[in-house]
Motif scaffolding. Structure first.
Motif, short mmCIF file in Angstrom:
data_model
loop_
_atom_site.label_atom_id
_atom_site.label_comp_id
_atom_site.label_asym_id
_atom_site.label_seq_id
_atom_site.Cartn_x
_atom_site.Cartn_y
_atom_site.Cartn_z
N THR A 136 11.16 10.51 7.04
CA THR A 136 12.02 11.10 6.01
C THR A 136 13.38 11.47 6.60
O THR A 136 14.44 11.20 6.01
CB THR A 136 11.34 12.37 5.43
N ASP A 187 9.30 8.12 -0.84
CA ASP A 187 8.58 8.81 0.23
C ASP A 187 7.12 8.95 -0.14
O ASP A 187 6.76 8.84 -1.31
CB ASP A 187 9.21 10.18 0.47
N GLU A 188 6.28 9.23 0.85
CA GLU A 188 4.85 9.40 0.61
C GLU A 188 4.29 8.19 -0.14
O GLU A 188 3.58 8.32 -1.12
CB GLU A 188 4.57 10.67 -0.22
MG LIG Z 1 8.05 12.29 5.40
#
Ligand SMILES: [Mg+2]
Ligand SMILES: Nc1ncnc2c1ncn2[C@@H]1O[C@H](COP(=O)(O)OP(=O)(O)O)[C@@H](O)[C@H]1O
Length: 336
Positions: A136, A187-188
């Motif tokens: 991230t 993300d994720e």
């Molecule tokens: Mg992350």
């Protein structure tokens, strides 16, 4: 209008002091540059235009004129546009991983030149690796370095409860990002690794992933799209193929851990006897995020004890405490 007609129009509106026409023509010119994939030029022109005092703040916001898309059922926003000021040096990675990121930045900066050879910059990038290794963070830093806003999408949130709504939600997200130049982070993106054996949801999840991959394939915008996942071993070739690059985030080796301790303890006065090599040895298997947490604890101990130098003892205690905590977590979760 041809480019020279546009420029002529600009001069005319300047002479006539016609602000509206001036801005409209300037925008048209910028849009042309964008269509030609002259992303950097377009960015710079945009910046120059919006610095001029004649452009009101309402006009300045025109780029964000598309409203943030929301979930159909529950109405929560499907993406965020957070702001970051981060230096590339703050990212501490193996030289190989860092070189891959630098390459992505350089290709994007040279997108115009590449386009004249009919080549594209790396546009779709998969980031894989354990939690807390900087996936991230990397997208945030690239957004900051390129000065292009980050569009942050928590993939799991989009699909969590209403699998049926997912296609619609994804469509909305893609419509939004295709309308501008962004650093996009899905993300994720761990759903691709989940429930592979769970037959009940398996078909549905497969559809969601395929749907996403299809939108990725058809994506025509001028952005860089990142997807980040903790699951790397289950990625099948069908997924890999869709990305222009796959970057692997490894846990830091001893030398890198030492660097991390030094970096994160820069802001406090340190005892001369502090031994970063020892700290690096004692923290085997920990991620950069773990090391950051340890250094924060150590600094806090120094501060609340009203001392002005951080000692090796502060640091070692913080490391021990962290490792103890991890062990508790590990036992709770079983052997994950
Ligand atoms: Mg992350
Ligand atoms: N490689 C790194 N170098 C420096 N700091 C890092 C690194 N990786 C993680 N961090 C720190 O830990 C925080 C959490 O990391 P994050 O990027 O969210 O990890 P991931 O997305 O891989 O789970 C970051 O905001 C940053 O402060």
């Amino acid at each position: 209008m041809t480019p020279s007609e546009l420029v002529k129009q600009l001069f005319l509106s300047f002479n006539n002091q016609d602000n509206e026409a001036f801005i409209q023509t300037a925008r048209e010119y910028i849009e042309r540059e964008k269509r030609k994939k002259h992303t950097i030029v377009a960015k710079e022109l945009e910046k120059a235009l919006y610095q001029s005092a004649t452009v009101s703040s309402a006009q300045r916001r025109f780029k964000q004129s598309l409203p943030i898309p929301r979930d159909t059922e529950k109405g929560f926003p499907l993406l965020e546009i957070p702001h970051f000021e981060q230096n590339f040096d703050n990212l501490i990675l193996s030289s190989d991983t860092k070189a891959q990121l630098e390459r992505i930045i350089r290709e994007f900066k040279d997108a115009d030149i590449l386009a004249t050879y009919n080549l594209s910059y790396k546009k779709k990038i998969l980031l894989c690796g354990k939690p807390g290794t900087g996936k991230t963070f990397s997208a945030q830093i690239i957004s900051s370095v390129l000065n292009i806003p980050l569009v942050y999408i928590r993939f799991d949130a989009i699909i969590s409860s209403y699998l049926g709504e997912t296609a619609g939600n994804l469509r909305k997200v893609f419509d939004f990002i295709e309308n501008g130049t962004w650093i996009v982070l899905f993300d994720e993106f761990d759903i691709i690794g989940k429930n592979r054996d769970d037959n009940h949801e398996h078909g549905e999840i497969k559809r969601v992933v395929n749907n996403f991959l299809q939108m990725l394939d058809n994506f025509k915008g001028d952005s860089i799209l990142f997807a980040a996942t903790n699951h790397q071993n289950i990625l099948d070739s069908a997924i890999w193929r869709r990305f222009d690059a796959v970057i692997d985030y490894e846990l830091p080796d001893e030398a890198t851990r030492k660097q991390l301790f030094e970096r994160y303890l820069r802001s406090i006065k340190r005892d001369k006897k502090i031994n970063f090599s020892q700290a690096a040895q004692d923290s085997q298997g920990l991620s950069p995020a773990d090391i950051k947490m340890i250094t924060v604890e150590a600094m806090k101990t120094t501060i609340i004890d009203a001392r002005n130098t951080l000692t090796m003892d502060d640091l070692e205690r913080a490391i021990e405490q962290f490792i103890r905590r991890e062990k508790v977590k590990y036992h709770r979760q079983g052997n994950e």
